[in-house]
Enzyme design. Structure first.
Site, short mmCIF file in Angstrom:
data_model
loop_
_atom_site.label_atom_id
_atom_site.label_comp_id
_atom_site.label_asym_id
_atom_site.label_seq_id
_atom_site.Cartn_x
_atom_site.Cartn_y
_atom_site.Cartn_z
N ARG A 1 -13.22 -51.41 29.43
CA ARG A 1 -12.40 -51.55 28.22
C ARG A 1 -12.00 -53.01 27.99
NH1 ARG A 1 -12.05 -46.43 29.77
NH2 ARG A 1 -11.41 -44.80 28.29
N SER B 1 -14.84 -34.45 24.92
CA SER B 1 -14.53 -35.71 25.59
C SER B 1 -13.57 -36.55 24.76
CB SER B 1 -15.82 -36.51 25.83
OG SER B 1 -15.54 -37.80 26.35
N SER B 2 -12.68 -37.26 25.44
CA SER B 2 -11.79 -38.20 24.77
C SER B 2 -12.49 -39.52 24.46
CB SER B 2 -10.56 -38.49 25.65
OG SER B 2 -10.95 -39.19 26.83
N GLN B 3 -13.68 -39.73 25.03
CA GLN B 3 -14.39 -41.00 24.82
C GLN B 3 -14.79 -41.19 23.36
OE1 GLN B 3 -17.56 -40.62 27.66
NE2 GLN B 3 -16.24 -41.11 29.41
N ASP C 1 -11.31 -37.40 36.92
CA ASP C 1 -12.26 -38.02 37.83
C ASP C 1 -11.83 -37.97 39.29
OD1 ASP C 1 -14.21 -38.60 35.98
OD2 ASP C 1 -13.41 -40.57 35.49
N ARG D 1 -19.50 -38.83 41.59
CA ARG D 1 -18.31 -38.11 42.04
C ARG D 1 -18.69 -36.97 43.00
NH1 ARG D 1 -14.99 -42.05 40.81
NH2 ARG D 1 -14.99 -42.55 38.60
#
Length: 431
Positions: A26, A164-166, A309, A384
């Site tokens: 970001r 998704s929040s993306q 995550d 993950r």
């Protein structure tokens, strides 16, 4: 590469947390969207952040890096006319840059990972961009994706947050640069709201003005803005550290992890709360998590959407807890590098764990006596999954062999090095 994980009863030592992947990507994007030079201190080095570096260079940003920082001279709202972008297997990088690519005449995002990112859906963001005067060719919402931009328009924009929040974060980075004001309405539900909070924090630091509803379902973003040039400092990464914490929790341990601020907006900070609730002896003071594990854990119930995550690492710890644990509201785990519910639980069963799944739940019937292990299991090309399965292998009776373990580099290239420095017995072997 295979990771051969041998049962390990004791871990001890201290380490600095890996730098946050989410903040690094970001901050780098905010710096590239500024007209001038910014610096990002202590950036993460991983496949995801490297994908952002590569694509920002292709789009015209100038990046110079030393051991401490990366210096970025941005392109503002005028990225270079580039024909192709390769985001590797980085879903967040793809989604963030799809909106930025709308300022280019024509860009194709190629599909280098057809069995992973190539299977993930992006249709909700495509629909939102299409409503903004952007023509897009795609394969049922999946890669390869070609964006024909050059003249995106603001106004009233709707985007679903169910998957998704993306998608929302992508639009929030792009809309301040439009000529028109924008009003963004989030449809349905919004997953991973805490991650949107990280996006808003970065936008504020970059001098961007916006109004956000308390529930983050509605935004007003004035157009004609410019990103400010500034210095950013990346904090430690909670998602990766959660796996180290889980490993310390299931063993006899005395482990300290530094650079993890208590007031972080990373949702995965909740891993500390989950482990506390499991009865793990720990303190969290002055940016240091200190775990003195005794291997004894009790079952918990948590809303996993708060710390997406870190869920798999906490599930790995729950495998050895007394009682039945439940992690709910986690359906978005199905839309990651793999189906992190079905695929992960299948591998846990091979190792000897007693687990169940619902559409949006993971249920773990703990086995404090440990699991058998002694099998070779599939990582499903998912960093993950690799980290969480390693935790299980450390507490198993016969260890585990994890295939495709090199994919841990997507977010945490030094994961096995850090574990071994604490005393974990892990051998890496080429296939």
């Amino acid at each position: 590469m295979k990771a051969i994980v041998t049962p390990t009863s004791h871990l001890s030592g201290e380490m600095n947390a890996l730098s946050s992947k989410n903040y690094t990507t970001r901050y780098m994007l905010a710096a590239a969207l500024a007209e001038g030079t910014s610096r990002v201190y202590y950036p993460a080095h991983s496949e995801d952040s490297d994908a952002m570096r590569r694509c920002l260079r292709d789009l015209g940003a100038v990046l110079e890096e030393d051991d401490e920082k990366i210096t970025i001279t941005g392109f503002g709202r005028h990225p270079r006319d580039v024909k192709e972008l390769d985001v590797g297997n980085a879903g967040a990088v793809l989604r963030f840059l799809m909106s930025i690519a709308a300022f280019c005449p024509q860009v194709t995002f190629i599909n280098r990972y057809p069995e992973s990112l190539g299977k993930r859906p992006h249709g909700d963001l495509i629909d939102a961009l299409t409503s903004m005067n952007v023509k897009i060719d795609h394969q049922d919402g999946k890669l390869p994706i070609t964006i024909y931009g050059g003249a995106p328009r603001g106004g009233r924009i709707q985007v679903s947050g169910k998957i998704s929040s993306q998608y929302l974060s992508s639009l929030l980075f792009m809309t301040p640069l439009l000529d028109e004001d924008s009003e963004i309405e989030v449809l349905h539900d919004l997953k991973s709201k805490v991650v949107v909070g990280q996006t808003l924090e970065v936008l504020e630091q970059a001098g961007i003005q916006f109004e956000a509803a308390d529930d983050l379902m509605h935004f007003r973003v004035p157009g004609g803005q410019r990103y400010a040039t500034r210095d950013y400092i990346v904090q430690g990464d909670y998602p990766g550290s959660a796996a180290i914490m889980a490993a310390a929790a299931v063993t006899q341990s005395d482990v300290k992890i530094h650079r993890l601020p208590e007031d972080s907006k990373q949702g995965e900070r909740a891993a500390v709360d989950v482990l506390r609730a499991m009865g793990v002896p720990l303190t969290h003071e002055n940016g240091t998590v200190h775990i003195q594990g005794n291997g004894r854990l009790k079952a918990v119930e948590f809303d996993g959407d708060e710390f997406t995550d870190a869920v798999l690492a906490m599930v790995a710890a729950a495998v050895f807890a007394e009682g039945t644990s439940r992690f709910y509201n986690v359906e978005n785990l199905r839309y990651k590098e793999c189906d992190r519910i079905t695929d992960f639980l299948n591998e846990l069963r091979k190792a000897g764990a007693d687990v169940e799944e619902r559409q949006s739940e993971i249920i773990v019937h703990g086995r404090p006596e440990g699991v058998e292990g002694g099998v070779e299991i599939d990582a499903h090309v998912d960093h993950r999954v690799i980290m969480a399965l390693t935790v299980v292998g450390l507490r198993s009776k016969k260890g585990l062999t994890i295939r495709d373990a090199h994919h841990v580099a997507k977010s945490y290239p030094t994961y096995f090095d850090h574990l071994r420095a604490l005393g974990a017995q892990v051998e890496l072997m080429e296939d």
